[in-house]
Design an enzyme around this catalytic site. Structure first.
Site, PDB file in Angstrom:
ATOM      1  N   PRO A   4       0.757  -1.134  -0.154  1.00  0.00           N
ATOM      2  CA  PRO A   4       0.023  -0.086   0.001  1.00  0.00           C
ATOM      3  C   PRO A   4       0.928   1.191   0.089  1.00  0.00           C
ATOM      4  CG  PRO A   4      -0.186  -1.063   2.042  1.00  0.00           C
ATOM      5  CD  PRO A   4       0.845  -2.053   1.335  1.00  0.00           C
ATOM      6  N   GLU A   5       0.628   2.114  -0.973  1.00  0.00           N
ATOM      7  CA  GLU A   5       1.096   3.443  -0.848  1.00  0.00           C
ATOM      8  C   GLU A   5       0.526   4.531  -0.617  1.00  0.00           C
ATOM      9  OE1 GLU A   5       3.394   4.288  -4.674  1.00  0.00           O
ATOM     10  OE2 GLU A   5       3.700   2.179  -4.869  1.00  0.00           O
ATOM     11  N   LYS A  30       2.396   7.146   5.529  1.00  0.00           N
ATOM     12  CA  LYS A  30       1.577   5.778   5.299  1.00  0.00           C
ATOM     13  C   LYS A  30       1.116   5.145   6.940  1.00  0.00           C
ATOM     14  CE  LYS A  30       4.492   3.617   2.465  1.00  0.00           C
ATOM     15  NZ  LYS A  30       4.578   2.403   1.430  1.00  0.00           N
ATOM     16  N   ARG A  64      14.576  -1.608  -6.921  1.00  0.00           N
ATOM     17  CA  ARG A  64      13.213  -1.561  -7.002  1.00  0.00           C
ATOM     18  C   ARG A  64      12.845  -1.468  -8.625  1.00  0.00           C
ATOM     19  NH1 ARG A  64      10.496   0.445  -2.634  1.00  0.00           N
ATOM     20  NH2 ARG A  64       8.569  -0.730  -3.648  1.00  0.00           N
TER      21      ARG A  64
END
Ligand SMILES: [Zn+2]
Length: 275
Positions: A2-3, A58, A263
């Site tokens: 989740p971002e 977050k 990434r």
């Protein structure tokens, strides 16, 4: 993972459901990471009333009427599910709250398969310390000169810099990838080589990408790891710019996939030329 848009969506779902409700039941798995310890956490939560729900980067922050703040960090696999029904079969649940108003009853289920998340009860001072750990968010009204000061001195690539939450908060891998595509910046451009115009374009693109992500209630990928607070998929995956694409939507050239600092990054070498 989740971002910001995904956490923002879940935060909003909680906010519209549990503000004004009293916590009348708490269950937490013994082995789960939490502050303070088990018995004390339960004791401090019970009979408090939710006065607001916020987001700090977050982290989801549930503000309680005893001047304490219940922080839930979703990390990689954390998921919140809100229901009117008691469900003893929610998979991998780590933390359950029962919340009641005069007319309604809700359950908040927090599950976390890989257990990288955490639950913590903070006082105001600790919450401010947490807030100060993060850089400004592109979707907030921020003084971007402060961010420019920091970014223009960095000798690492801009993709990695955008993922550093202490410089600018809210961009994870997907949204950083799309931000750089919209800004026409190669992800391996060294940050100190960016012009002020490049930087302004990055901030503008980041705002757009994050606000679109929020509008579409987040991105649900094939693994369905992210769903909103009521178990529904988001739709932003249908609006990715370059992330997960094979062909550039602007010039039709093949998209390059490359790991940058570990990434997965997608970029178009034609639209995003390396300076
Ligand atoms: Zn292109």
């Amino acid at each position: 993972v989740p971002e910001l848009p995904e956490v923002h969506t879940v935060m909003g779902d909680l906010k519209k459901t549990i503000v004004g409700a009293q916590i009348t039941g708490v269950w937490i798995q013994k082995e789960y990471k939490k502050i303070p310890d088990h018995t004390e956490l339960i004791k401090k939560l019970i009979k408090t009333t939710v006065i607001n729900v916020e987001r700090v980067a977050k982290n989801i922050v549930i503000c309680l009427d005893n001047n304490s703040f219940l922080l839930i960090h979703l990390a990689m696999t954390g998921r919140i599910f809100i229901s009117n029904n008691e469900d003893k079969n929610v998979k991998w649940q780590k933390f359950v709250l029962k919340l009641e108003t005069a007319t309604d009853k809700h359950y908040m289920y927090f599950s976390d398969v890989r257990m990288f998340g955490k639950v913590a009860l903070l006082d105001g001072t600790s919450l401010n310390l947490l807030k100060n750990k993060y850089g400004p968010e592109p979707i907030a009204e921020v003084d971007i000169n402060i961010v420019w000061e920091k970014i223009s001195k960095k000798k690492t690539n801009i993709k990695t810099v955008l993922l550093d939450q202490t410089i600018i908060a809210g961009l994870g891998n997907i949204y950083a990838t799309d931000t750089l595509f919209l800004a026409k910046i190669h992800p391996e451009t060294l940050a100190h080589k960016l012009s002020r115009d490049d930087f302004d374009n990055i901030i503008k693109a980041a705002k757009l990408v994050l606000n679109e992500g929020i509008k579409h209630r987040g991105s649900t990928l094939k693994d369905r790891m992210y769903v909103d607070g009521f178990g529904n998929a988001g739709s932003h995956q249908d609006f990715f710019q370059i992330y997960d694409k094979k062909i550039c939507p602007v010039c039709n050239n093949p998209v390059v996939y490359k790991k940058i600092n570990g990434r997965g990054s997608f970029f178009c070498p034609n639209c995003q030329k390396l300076k």
